[in-house]
Motif scaffolding. Sequence first.
Motif, mmCIF file in Angstrom:
data_model
loop_
_atom_site.group_PDB
_atom_site.id
_atom_site.type_symbol
_atom_site.label_atom_id
_atom_site.label_comp_id
_atom_site.label_asym_id
_atom_site.label_seq_id
_atom_site.Cartn_x
_atom_site.Cartn_y
_atom_site.Cartn_z
ATOM 1 N N ALA A 353 15.732 6.115 6.279
ATOM 2 C CA ALA A 353 15.235 5.568 7.534
ATOM 3 C C ALA A 353 14.898 4.088 7.379
ATOM 4 N N ILE A 354 15.011 3.376 8.491
ATOM 5 C CA ILE A 354 14.547 1.994 8.591
ATOM 6 C C ILE A 354 13.369 2.010 9.550
ATOM 7 N N VAL A 355 12.186 1.722 9.047
ATOM 8 C CA VAL A 355 10.977 1.732 9.867
ATOM 9 C C VAL A 355 10.644 0.297 10.262
ATOM 10 N N VAL A 356 10.606 0.053 11.555
ATOM 11 C CA VAL A 356 10.229 -1.262 12.079
ATOM 12 C C VAL A 356 8.812 -1.131 12.614
ATOM 13 N N ASP A 357 7.897 -1.875 12.032
ATOM 14 C CA ASP A 357 6.471 -1.664 12.274
ATOM 15 C C ASP A 357 5.872 -2.820 13.073
ATOM 16 N N GLU A 358 5.616 -2.561 14.368
ATOM 17 C CA GLU A 358 4.812 -3.474 15.171
ATOM 18 C C GLU A 358 3.708 -2.690 15.867
ATOM 19 N N GLY A 359 3.186 -1.716 15.139
ATOM 20 C CA GLY A 359 2.110 -0.921 15.693
ATOM 21 C C GLY A 359 0.783 -1.645 15.704
ATOM 22 N N VAL A 360 0.703 -2.777 14.987
ATOM 23 C CA VAL A 360 -0.500 -3.619 14.915
ATOM 24 C C VAL A 360 -1.675 -2.764 14.453
ATOM 25 N N THR A 361 -2.643 -2.460 15.326
ATOM 26 C CA THR A 361 -3.817 -1.702 14.889
ATOM 27 C C THR A 361 -3.499 -0.227 14.641
ATOM 28 N N SER A 362 -2.430 0.290 15.227
ATOM 29 C CA SER A 362 -2.164 1.725 15.163
ATOM 30 C C SER A 362 -1.443 2.162 13.896
ATOM 31 N N THR A 363 -0.962 1.226 13.085
ATOM 32 C CA THR A 363 -0.181 1.627 11.900
ATOM 33 C C THR A 363 -0.829 1.204 10.589
ATOM 34 N N ARG A 364 -2.062 0.783 10.618
ATOM 35 C CA ARG A 364 -2.714 0.346 9.387
ATOM 36 C C ARG A 364 -2.884 1.481 8.386
ATOM 37 N N GLN A 365 -2.948 2.723 8.879
ATOM 38 C CA GLN A 365 -3.136 3.861 7.992
ATOM 39 C C GLN A 365 -1.821 4.518 7.590
ATOM 40 N N MET A 366 -0.696 3.965 8.002
ATOM 41 C CA MET A 366 0.601 4.589 7.732
ATOM 42 C C MET A 366 1.046 4.520 6.269
ATOM 43 N N PRO A 367 0.766 3.463 5.511
ATOM 44 C CA PRO A 367 1.322 3.394 4.154
ATOM 45 C C PRO A 367 0.985 4.593 3.276
ATOM 46 N N GLY A 368 -0.234 5.104 3.339
ATOM 47 C CA GLY A 368 -0.625 6.210 2.477
ATOM 48 C C GLY A 368 0.185 7.479 2.696
ATOM 49 N N PRO A 369 0.171 8.046 3.912
ATOM 50 C CA PRO A 369 0.873 9.319 4.118
ATOM 51 C C PRO A 369 2.391 9.221 4.061
ATOM 52 N N THR A 370 2.959 8.012 4.141
ATOM 53 C CA THR A 370 4.416 7.868 4.075
ATOM 54 C C THR A 370 4.915 7.464 2.696
ATOM 55 N N ALA A 371 4.003 7.218 1.752
ATOM 56 C CA ALA A 371 4.406 6.680 0.451
ATOM 57 C C ALA A 371 5.363 7.594 -0.294
ATOM 58 N N GLY A 372 5.173 8.910 -0.214
ATOM 59 C CA GLY A 372 6.004 9.845 -0.951
ATOM 60 C C GLY A 372 7.171 10.396 -0.170
ATOM 61 N N ALA A 373 7.416 9.868 1.039
ATOM 62 C CA ALA A 373 8.569 10.296 1.830
ATOM 63 C C ALA A 373 9.855 9.854 1.148
ATOM 64 N N PRO A 374 10.995 10.408 1.533
ATOM 65 C CA PRO A 374 12.261 9.970 0.925
ATOM 66 C C PRO A 374 12.458 8.466 1.062
ATOM 67 N N PRO A 375 13.274 7.866 0.192
ATOM 68 C CA PRO A 375 13.436 6.409 0.188
ATOM 69 C C PRO A 375 13.771 5.854 1.577
ATOM 70 N N HIS A 376 13.115 4.758 1.934
ATOM 71 C CA HIS A 376 13.301 4.147 3.234
ATOM 72 C C HIS A 376 12.929 2.676 3.150
ATOM 73 N N ASP A 377 13.238 1.928 4.196
ATOM 74 C CA ASP A 377 12.878 0.512 4.294
ATOM 75 C C ASP A 377 11.799 0.338 5.348
ATOM 76 N N TRP A 378 10.920 -0.649 5.119
ATOM 77 C CA TRP A 378 9.823 -0.926 6.054
ATOM 78 C C TRP A 378 9.887 -2.402 6.420
ATOM 79 N N LEU A 379 10.094 -2.696 7.715
ATOM 80 C CA LEU A 379 10.208 -4.066 8.218
ATOM 81 C C LEU A 379 8.961 -4.383 9.041
ATOM 82 N N THR A 380 8.333 -5.535 8.799
ATOM 83 C CA THR A 380 7.052 -5.823 9.429
ATOM 84 C C THR A 380 7.094 -7.099 10.280
#
Length: 516
Positions: A353-380
Amino acid sequence: MNGAQALIRTLVDARVDVCFSNPGTSEMHFVAALDQVPEMRGVLCLFEGVATGAADGYGRMTGRPASVLLHLGPGLANGLANLHNARRARTPIVTVVGDHAGYHKAYDSPLESDIDALAGTVSGWVRRSARSADIGDDAAAAVAAARTAPGQIATLVLPADTSWSAGAASAAPLPVEAPAAVPDDALAAVAAVLASGEPCALLVGGGATRTRGLVAASRVAAAAGAPLFCETFPARLERGAGRPVVERLPRAADQVTRRLAGVRHLVLVGVRSPVSFFAYPDQPSDLVPDGCQVHELGTVADDLPGALERLADLVGAPAEAVLQPAGRPELPTGELSLDSIGRILGALLPEGAIVVDEGVTSTRQMPGPTAGAPPHDWLTLTGGAIGQGLPVATGAAVAAPGRPVICLEGDGSAMYTVSALWTQAREGLDVTTLVFSNRSYRILEGELANVGAAASGPRARDLLELGRPELDFAAMATGMGVPATRARTAEDLIQQFRRALAEPGPHLIDVVLPGP
């Protein structure tokens, strides 16, 4: 051939074969020339900021430029915010801005403006193509400039008479210099710092946030007993199970201060020294701890992954990096919260997956629960100018048609460039957008307190709320051809997210968050 045909042929021959466009009268010969050079894919965007943001997403995923076609100075001005973000991401982009015919400019017609000055605010290279005979060489130079390491915006101003005049010829691609090697003495100096026994930390960015650079950085950090951070807003971070463990530096200044407390040597790799996002009363702008020395391993134009590998050898690093173990959180139930949304994303995020992150305040807690997901890219959101998420997701999907794109979008930010949904529907792009509807500019509520502004009154609060009337993203998306649903519980979001991932084409989920 005329100038427009020569321009497009030169771009295509240099592997610039996608053009995100919002054209006007001065660019009609460029539009007509698309039929003479069918290898160029024209992608229509309904707003210039969508076109420039899409080119940013495309360049981040391919490492080579897309082109953007804009109409005169006002069109360029409409696209500047996302060109600013692209400049901060060091994305290669060739921007073509139409202008009035040379002889017409003296009449100061309504759309006359200083295009060159506007372009200079975001571009590393600007040229005006005054003759059709020059356009091939100018276009080849623009591509080479955009691809100059580590990547930049090259703007070519195309007067209408240059575009329509005959006598032009395409030009062959120009060679692009490879990134320079970091000198041996610079490597030795950093190696000595890491071996000093004093507390050190590594902060990586730019090209060092891909897997090759992160593997080497992880090995170096392990040898030095140092924490490994990446910049707060990486252009593209490769992460997930089986990839090196790296912590993104927080956005909040006080959190950065806590994370770097006690560090005496901060080694920068392709990144600027950490500073506060804004100025705040009685708070420092420079977030490097007192008594900490900053050391730069090369420059952003250097071969940073290669430098890190050489540094790993110098410091006797272990052969293996510290890798993220696979692991997914359990799916939650009940009322939606930022925590439960993060767990749903971590549990269901597909491989590649390619995750495009502009959640601003809503995605600050995302790194932890997604860390062990299958390999993906995160664009900020690299430059902080909101309205980036939907366009960047559009360009990323064009760049990587075999990969699912997940756009995490705030409701306030989404309204800046919501017309990107129309382009996604028109192009059949595999983008699933989650709009976090908290019905406010939530980040500004916190910033009021951060800057010491008193805002307890209703008139101040009224400028931060998105109600009266509430925004209906499901209706807006449906009206632009994107299937849309609304999720109010964890069960809703799980079902709708699974369905969106399973079906081709774009989808939108309006994720309704509880009120304050």
